[in-house]
Design a protein around this motif. Sequence first.
Motif, mmCIF file in Angstrom:
data_model
loop_
_atom_site.group_PDB
_atom_site.id
_atom_site.type_symbol
_atom_site.label_atom_id
_atom_site.label_comp_id
_atom_site.label_asym_id
_atom_site.label_seq_id
_atom_site.Cartn_x
_atom_site.Cartn_y
_atom_site.Cartn_z
ATOM 1 N N ALA A 97 0.856 -1.194 0.000
ATOM 2 C CA ALA A 97 0.000 0.000 0.000
ATOM 3 C C ALA A 97 0.883 1.232 0.000
ATOM 4 C CB ALA A 97 -0.919 0.012 1.214
ATOM 5 N N SER A 98 0.379 2.296 -0.627
ATOM 6 C CA SER A 98 1.057 3.586 -0.522
ATOM 7 C C SER A 98 0.908 4.062 0.910
ATOM 8 C CB SER A 98 0.416 4.617 -1.454
ATOM 9 O OG SER A 98 0.734 4.348 -2.780
ATOM 10 N N CYS A 99 2.029 4.294 1.574
ATOM 11 C CA CYS A 99 1.981 4.712 2.990
ATOM 12 C C CYS A 99 2.462 6.146 3.163
ATOM 13 C CB CYS A 99 2.800 3.748 3.833
ATOM 14 S SG CYS A 99 1.991 2.138 3.981
ATOM 15 N N THR A 109 -6.839 4.512 5.756
ATOM 16 C CA THR A 109 -7.848 3.610 5.196
ATOM 17 C C THR A 109 -7.200 2.552 4.303
ATOM 18 O OG1 THR A 109 -9.432 5.427 5.259
ATOM 19 C CG2 THR A 109 -10.005 3.525 3.895
ATOM 20 N N GLY A 110 -6.354 2.995 3.387
ATOM 21 C CA GLY A 110 -5.726 2.049 2.466
ATOM 22 C C GLY A 110 -4.795 1.085 3.174
ATOM 23 N N ALA A 111 -3.971 1.617 4.081
ATOM 24 C CA ALA A 111 -3.012 0.760 4.782
ATOM 25 C C ALA A 111 -3.726 -0.225 5.704
ATOM 26 C CB ALA A 111 -2.026 1.613 5.583
ATOM 27 N N SER A 112 -4.817 0.199 6.331
ATOM 28 C CA SER A 112 -5.544 -0.705 7.235
ATOM 29 C C SER A 112 -6.131 -1.874 6.453
ATOM 30 C CB SER A 112 -6.657 0.048 7.973
ATOM 31 O OG SER A 112 -6.095 1.006 8.834
ATOM 32 N N ALA A 113 -6.722 -1.581 5.323
ATOM 33 C CA ALA A 113 -7.281 -2.670 4.507
ATOM 34 C C ALA A 113 -6.156 -3.596 4.027
ATOM 35 C CB ALA A 113 -8.042 -2.078 3.314
ATOM 36 N N ALA A 114 -5.050 -3.004 3.596
ATOM 37 C CA ALA A 114 -3.936 -3.814 3.082
ATOM 38 C C ALA A 114 -3.324 -4.676 4.187
ATOM 39 C CB ALA A 114 -2.873 -2.901 2.472
ATOM 40 N N ARG A 115 -3.160 -4.092 5.359
ATOM 41 C CA ARG A 115 -2.583 -4.864 6.462
ATOM 42 C C ARG A 115 -3.518 -6.001 6.876
ATOM 43 N NH1 ARG A 115 -0.569 0.622 9.555
ATOM 44 N NH2 ARG A 115 1.589 0.576 8.837
ATOM 45 N N ALA A 116 -4.817 -5.743 6.836
ATOM 46 C CA ALA A 116 -5.772 -6.807 7.174
ATOM 47 C C ALA A 116 -5.667 -7.956 6.177
ATOM 48 C CB ALA A 116 -7.195 -6.249 7.198
ATOM 49 N N LEU A 117 -5.530 -7.630 4.907
ATOM 50 C CA LEU A 117 -5.371 -8.673 3.885
ATOM 51 C C LEU A 117 -4.089 -9.462 4.140
ATOM 52 C CD1 LEU A 117 -6.459 -6.366 0.966
ATOM 53 C CD2 LEU A 117 -7.597 -8.528 1.470
ATOM 54 N N ALA A 118 -3.007 -8.750 4.479
ATOM 55 C CA ALA A 118 -1.728 -9.418 4.743
ATOM 56 C C ALA A 118 -1.830 -10.313 5.975
ATOM 57 C CB ALA A 118 -0.623 -8.380 4.929
ATOM 58 N N LEU A 119 -2.522 -9.828 6.993
ATOM 59 C CA LEU A 119 -2.700 -10.644 8.202
ATOM 60 C C LEU A 119 -3.511 -11.903 7.879
ATOM 61 C CD1 LEU A 119 -2.604 -11.017 11.337
ATOM 62 C CD2 LEU A 119 -4.744 -9.751 11.433
ATOM 63 N N TRP A 121 -3.933 -13.408 5.029
ATOM 64 C CA TRP A 121 -3.228 -14.357 4.140
ATOM 65 C C TRP A 121 -1.882 -14.782 4.712
ATOM 66 C CZ3 TRP A 121 -4.411 -10.519 -0.358
ATOM 67 C CH2 TRP A 121 -5.710 -10.743 -0.834
ATOM 68 N N GLN A 122 -1.498 -14.166 5.823
ATOM 69 C CA GLN A 122 -0.199 -14.439 6.453
ATOM 70 C C GLN A 122 0.948 -14.221 5.464
ATOM 71 O OE1 GLN A 122 -0.480 -17.946 9.221
ATOM 72 N NE2 GLN A 122 -2.503 -18.084 8.297
ATOM 73 N N THR A 123 0.856 -13.075 4.812
ATOM 74 C CA THR A 123 1.874 -12.690 3.832
ATOM 75 C C THR A 123 2.539 -11.395 4.281
ATOM 76 O OG1 THR A 123 0.266 -11.406 2.587
ATOM 77 C CG2 THR A 123 0.576 -13.670 1.886
ATOM 78 N N PRO A 124 3.685 -11.037 3.713
ATOM 79 C CA PRO A 124 4.329 -9.773 4.064
ATOM 80 C C PRO A 124 3.483 -8.576 3.648
ATOM 81 C CG PRO A 124 5.864 -11.242 2.949
ATOM 82 C CD PRO A 124 4.517 -11.849 2.794
ATOM 83 N N PHE A 125 3.669 -7.483 4.396
ATOM 84 C CA PHE A 125 3.070 -6.199 4.031
ATOM 85 C C PHE A 125 4.206 -5.248 3.651
ATOM 86 C CE2 PHE A 125 2.167 -1.813 5.375
ATOM 87 C CZ PHE A 125 1.149 -1.527 4.482
ATOM 88 N N LEU A 126 4.077 -4.623 2.504
ATOM 89 C CA LEU A 126 5.128 -3.726 2.023
ATOM 90 C C LEU A 126 4.596 -2.299 1.958
ATOM 91 C CD1 LEU A 126 6.511 -5.971 -0.869
ATOM 92 C CD2 LEU A 126 7.402 -5.728 1.434
ATOM 93 N N ALA A 127 5.255 -1.412 2.704
ATOM 94 C CA ALA A 127 4.881 0.004 2.700
ATOM 95 C C ALA A 127 5.612 0.689 1.561
ATOM 96 C CB ALA A 127 5.266 0.645 4.033
ATOM 97 N N VAL A 128 4.859 1.252 0.637
ATOM 98 C CA VAL A 128 5.458 1.838 -0.564
ATOM 99 C C VAL A 128 5.387 3.362 -0.487
ATOM 100 C CG1 VAL A 128 5.168 2.084 -3.075
ATOM 101 C CG2 VAL A 128 4.950 -0.171 -2.001
ATOM 102 N N ASN A 129 6.487 4.005 -0.859
ATOM 103 C CA ASN A 129 6.506 5.452 -0.992
ATOM 104 C C ASN A 129 5.823 5.800 -2.325
ATOM 105 O OD1 ASN A 129 7.482 8.061 -1.973
ATOM 106 N ND2 ASN A 129 8.802 8.059 -0.171
ATOM 107 N N HIS A 130 4.775 6.604 -2.230
ATOM 108 C CA HIS A 130 3.988 6.958 -3.410
ATOM 109 C C HIS A 130 4.854 7.645 -4.483
ATOM 110 C CE1 HIS A 130 0.413 8.557 -5.550
ATOM 111 N NE2 HIS A 130 1.090 9.694 -5.621
ATOM 112 N N LEU A 131 5.793 8.467 -4.040
ATOM 113 C CA LEU A 131 6.675 9.149 -5.004
ATOM 114 C C LEU A 131 7.605 8.147 -5.681
ATOM 115 C CD1 LEU A 131 7.675 12.311 -2.932
ATOM 116 C CD2 LEU A 131 5.952 12.119 -4.720
ATOM 117 N N ALA A 132 8.098 7.179 -4.890
ATOM 118 C CA ALA A 132 8.958 6.148 -5.471
ATOM 119 C C ALA A 132 8.174 5.343 -6.508
ATOM 120 C CB ALA A 132 9.495 5.235 -4.375
ATOM 121 N N ALA A 133 6.905 5.080 -6.200
ATOM 122 C CA ALA A 133 6.074 4.327 -7.147
ATOM 123 C C ALA A 133 5.958 5.084 -8.472
ATOM 124 C CB ALA A 133 4.697 4.072 -6.537
#
Lengths: 382, 250
Positions: A97-99, A109-119, A121-133
């Motif tokens: 998610a863009s953090c 809102t976006g990070a909470s939904a993304a973290r819930a999905l990661a939890l 699915w028991q997968t990693p969560f990656l915080a992305v810099n929107h500018l880097a994207a």
Amino acid sequence: MPPLSQNTPRLHKKSRRAYNLHMLILAIESTCDETATALLKTTPQHHILAQHITPQTQHRRFGGVVPEIAARQHLANLPALLGQTLRGQPQPGAVAASCGPGLIGGLITGASAARALALAWQTPFLAVNHLAAHALSPRLAWPELKFPYLLLLASGGHCQTLAVSAHDKFRRYGQTLDDAPGEALDKAARLLGLGWPGGPALEKHAATFQPENPQQRRDALALLPDPLARRGDSDGDGANLDFSFSGLKTALARKVNNSPAASVDTAALAFAFQERVMRSLARGAGRALARFRREHAADTPLLAAGGVAANRRLAALLSEVAVRHGAEFLPLPAGLCTDNAAMVAHAAGERVRACGDGEPFPDDGFCTPLRPRWPLDAGAVA
Amino acid sequence: MTQPPVLAIETAGRLCQAALAAGDRILSRAEPGGRGQEGRLFTLIQDLLREAQISVDEIAGVAVARGPGGFTSLRAGLAAAHGLAIAKNIPLAAWSSFDLAAFAARQIFDSQGRNAGDDRPRLHVVLDSRRAGDPFVAHFNYDPNDILWGPAVSEKGDDNGDIIAAASGDKNGAAVPVFFFGDGVHELPNIPDNAQILHQPESPRGSSVHLLQLARALGFPENIPENARNTQALYIRPPQTSPPSSPKNA
């Protein structure tokens, strides 16, 4: 990029190799007024399997993005977008998610939904810099594009020229000292009564200005001053690498407010404003390109990203600038210029790809802070 | 028969709360909300799963409070609830914080051994709106057969001006007992003399455990009750509409 946090990230026991390169990354973008989701397959080259976007039109009557409305809309839009993007697809191996940077309500809102999905699915969560994207998005469009390259990032919230050397190495050559160009275009469009978002509205209206001869064109352009940065870095030749648009905006406001309504030629002013903004951006990009070439001796194309990069006049000017420097300008598809989740997934994928085979899979965990301000270069004042 | 595990999330108030029903046990965690709670919520959930010794894959449904409350904290909980439900393709049920408080108030009322008799006391749920002196308010009439206090007679949320009138008697002017409950009671300018305040200091607007009990009592997750099918946030108030001067310059 500065480190995300002092927190120790969750380290997944699986190595990157264990995940293989055939992984799916789900991404959410919600930094401003676009709610977007995308699913990316990381091999053989980054490939977008699905993506959905819901632009928020609710801000139109306010002439700008209202943070609380944006946050509400992100929450209202996300469940359906996620459902559409995941339909019929295998379970992703990571969630991004863009953090930041961005409006905090949307980030939460976006990070909470993304973290819930990661939890779940028991997968990693990656915080992305929107500018880097944004800065890495050309490599999604052209996978063969090598680092380093020079990029103009111009949008409603940002304006900078960047040397992009790796997925996490950016050097800023120039930046706006006040308004972002998209922000200036929004305000100009509002002054001229053209609607919102201002960039496309102004571009459309500027196209209705049809001068009968070159002098009329010059006269129209002379309606507004050339925006000059007051201060900023120099490339060693005395050239200013920064941008400034607030003076231009004020000049337009004076022109509109001090003239009888009937005498205001909105088409000529729209043309002049757009031309001044885009010429300034192209000039700054050209100076940055000259400096980039001296420093890197790299024969790479000139690139542009961000919503303003979708402007056709800017693309034409950047092409001219690139030719003058013996380079090529590669225009990014419009859908990749504006905010989207494909670029977020791609940035996460770049990070995974850069991770050594024996290293732990990157994972930012659930408690990494969200950053309304998150500059790309470590030396920048946040 | 053992009921399937259900997770409850309540972040509309000033606490960040989660509860997990697993087998016969109900486990809960709560901590102060505020900055960073959107991340800490997941730590709470992981702690609950670890303590209950169940996998996230075993969660059969998610219950969440949908407000009104703090806009930002509310969204963090709702977005998390939606994400979990979508990821596992499990049912999601959302109760308004008024309903949750009415259920909690009824639990407290009953646990105190009170008997409503024929009085049909009225309940005013008063929730903190983060705006001084202007809480969210809803009124409920007592019904001995209702799992909540009783039916809501108004849920406008913003009408505390009529509280005194509503509290002073029924439509015929006869005095009826009046109860107040919620984390915004202290914000009311005037509490009538005949009012009684139900206290629950550790969860003044109802807890995630109350939410879990409410959900299970209504048959969730096998059944999604009618009043829990709207999973959108309940804000009551329109957003402030001042565009930012500079949205996100980095």
